[in-house]
Design an enzyme around this catalytic site. Structure first.
Site, PDB file in Angstrom:
ATOM      1  N   GLN A 106       8.201 -13.478  21.763  1.00 19.78           N
ATOM      2  CA  GLN A 106       7.839 -14.890  21.967  1.00 19.78           C
ATOM      3  C   GLN A 106       8.507 -15.806  20.944  1.00 19.78           C
ATOM      4  O   GLN A 106       7.888 -16.689  20.364  1.00 19.78           O
ATOM      5  CB  GLN A 106       6.320 -15.067  21.914  1.00 19.78           C
ATOM      6  CG  GLN A 106       5.559 -14.180  22.900  1.00 19.78           C
ATOM      7  CD  GLN A 106       4.076 -14.443  22.877  1.00 19.78           C
ATOM      8  OE1 GLN A 106       3.637 -15.535  23.228  1.00 19.78           O
ATOM      9  NE2 GLN A 106       3.317 -13.452  22.456  1.00 19.78           N
ATOM     10  N   LYS A 156      -7.611  -4.752   4.926  1.00 19.74           N
ATOM     11  CA  LYS A 156      -6.296  -4.379   5.451  1.00 19.74           C
ATOM     12  C   LYS A 156      -5.266  -5.470   5.150  1.00 19.74           C
ATOM     13  O   LYS A 156      -4.125  -5.179   4.833  1.00 19.74           O
ATOM     14  CB  LYS A 156      -6.386  -4.119   6.968  1.00 19.74           C
ATOM     15  CG  LYS A 156      -7.396  -3.039   7.365  1.00 19.74           C
ATOM     16  CD  LYS A 156      -7.143  -1.721   6.659  1.00 19.74           C
ATOM     17  CE  LYS A 156      -8.139  -0.655   7.098  1.00 19.74           C
ATOM     18  NZ  LYS A 156      -8.086   0.542   6.213  1.00 19.74           N
ATOM     19  N   ASP A 194       0.784  -1.245   0.000  1.00 18.80           N
ATOM     20  CA  ASP A 194       0.000   0.000   0.000  1.00 18.80           C
ATOM     21  C   ASP A 194       0.818   1.298   0.000  1.00 18.80           C
ATOM     22  O   ASP A 194       0.455   2.271   0.695  1.00 18.80           O
ATOM     23  CB  ASP A 194      -0.971   0.017   1.188  1.00 18.80           C
ATOM     24  CG  ASP A 194      -1.945  -1.144   1.170  1.00 18.80           C
ATOM     25  OD1 ASP A 194      -1.915  -1.949   0.220  1.00 18.80           O
ATOM     26  OD2 ASP A 194      -2.744  -1.258   2.122  1.00 18.80           O
ATOM     27  N   CYS A 203      -1.980  -2.339   7.890  1.00 18.27           N
ATOM     28  CA  CYS A 203      -1.957  -3.279   6.758  1.00 18.27           C
ATOM     29  C   CYS A 203      -0.728  -4.183   6.740  1.00 18.27           C
ATOM     30  O   CYS A 203      -0.816  -5.338   6.313  1.00 18.27           O
ATOM     31  CB  CYS A 203      -2.127  -2.521   5.453  1.00 18.27           C
ATOM     32  SG  CYS A 203      -3.810  -1.876   5.299  1.00 18.27           S
ATOM     33  N   LYS A 210      -6.567  -4.920  -3.023  1.00 17.11           N
ATOM     34  CA  LYS A 210      -7.157  -5.533  -1.821  1.00 17.11           C
ATOM     35  C   LYS A 210      -8.223  -4.611  -1.243  1.00 17.11           C
ATOM     36  O   LYS A 210      -7.993  -3.409  -1.082  1.00 17.11           O
ATOM     37  CB  LYS A 210      -6.050  -5.837  -0.800  1.00 17.11           C
ATOM     38  CG  LYS A 210      -5.301  -4.622  -0.310  1.00 17.11           C
ATOM     39  CD  LYS A 210      -3.948  -5.006   0.280  1.00 17.11           C
ATOM     40  CE  LYS A 210      -3.767  -4.726   1.742  1.00 17.11           C
ATOM     41  NZ  LYS A 210      -4.154  -3.432   2.241  1.00 17.11           N
TER      42      LYS A 210
HETATM   43  N1  TIU Z   1      -2.624   0.408   4.301  1.00 11.28           N
HETATM   44  C1  TIU Z   1      -3.087   0.652   5.514  1.00 11.28           C
HETATM   45  O1  TIU Z   1      -2.386   0.507   6.512  1.00 11.28           O
HETATM   46  N2  TIU Z   1      -4.373   1.161   5.604  1.00 11.28           N
HETATM   47  C2  TIU Z   1      -4.814   1.966   6.626  1.00 11.28           C
HETATM   48  O2  TIU Z   1      -5.980   2.341   6.649  1.00 11.28           O
HETATM   49  N3  TIU Z   1      -3.872   2.333   7.552  1.00 11.28           N
HETATM   50  C3  TIU Z   1      -4.027   3.247   8.554  1.00 11.28           C
HETATM   51  O3  TIU Z   1      -3.124   3.355   9.399  1.00 11.28           O
HETATM   52  N4  TIU Z   1      -5.108   4.025   8.578  1.00 11.28           N
END
Ligand code: TIU
Length: 229
Positions: free
Chosen positions: A211, A141, A33, A171, A138
């Protein structure tokens, strides 16, 4: 880099909680992303009230890994979070959440927020995919949920993922958890991830390596580059 018993190239990555050795032909670089919607003003990240400049720090470290991965022929997969123009794949629970300054699907300076095909949904120019590099769209997340990612990875015999991108605790973390449950060794270079909340970045990485590496391994871009030779 070294050679295994059958002559396959192996990389030893200095990581936490422990060193991990991987067969490089079975390792992919997964970039999560790195879209204008998260990194540039006027996109989804900013509508949620975030300082998007905090994510920039991951760009150059990712670029160094991307360049090396391309040189070595390693599989590179990019993901993008976003939705169909009619929002038919966006659950109401996601659309109606919180009090953002603009909602998913609203028009913003980079087009409709988090909608596929809009300028804001695109990957930032510094990390733009090259021909032959799969781009996985996608709706959620995690990069495995409702996507072809697992099929793409299994077709190439991938067993290990070097997971980069934004945001660390959302994500990237969700994808690492999904990948770990599917049997992938997930290796996260800390400097190749970023969060709007530095404390969540640190906590997210700590959770992965705790862990005995409950979800994976944490390292940095320099150590991965060293392992790639
Ligand atoms: N790609 C991703 O992390 N999407 C989110 O919405 N992240 C946020 O931290 N908002």
């Amino acid at each position: 880099m070294s050679s295994g018993p059958q002559g396959q190239a192996r990389g030893r990555i200095d990581a936490q909680p422990e060193l991990i050795e991987v067969e490089l032909a079975r390792t992919a670089l997964l970039i999560i992303d790195m879209q204008r919607d998260f990194l540039e003003p006027g996109g989804f990240g900013e509508t949620l009230g975030n300082d998007v400049s905090l994510l920039k720090r991951a760009v150059e470290p990712i670029r160094s890994l991307l360049t090396r991965a391309r040189q070595t022929g390693m599989l590179v997969v990019h993901t993008r979070e976003g939705h169909r123009a009619d929002l038919s794949d966006a659950p109401r629970a996601k659309l109606e959440r919180g009090k953002p300054s603009a909602r998913i699907g609203d028009m913003g300076p980079m087009g409709r927020i988090l909608v596929r095909g809009e300028p804001g949904h695109d990957i930032i120019p510094e990390l733009y995919p090259e021909r032959g590099e799969p781009v996985v769209d996608k709706p959620g997340k995690g990069a495995f949920y409702a996507t072809e990612l697992q099929l793409i990875l299994s077709t190439r015999g991938i067993e290990n993922l070097i997971v980069c991108g934004v945001t660390t605790e959302v994500c990237v973390h969700t994808t690492v958890r999904e990948g770990n449950d599917r049997g992938y060794r997930c290796i996260v270079p800390a400097d190749c991830c970023a969060s709007y909340f530095p404390e969540f970045h640190q906590a997210g990485l700590a959770m992965i390596r705790a862990q005995g590496g409950i979800f994976g391994w944490v390292t940095d871009s320099v150590r991965v580059l060293r392992a790639l030779g």
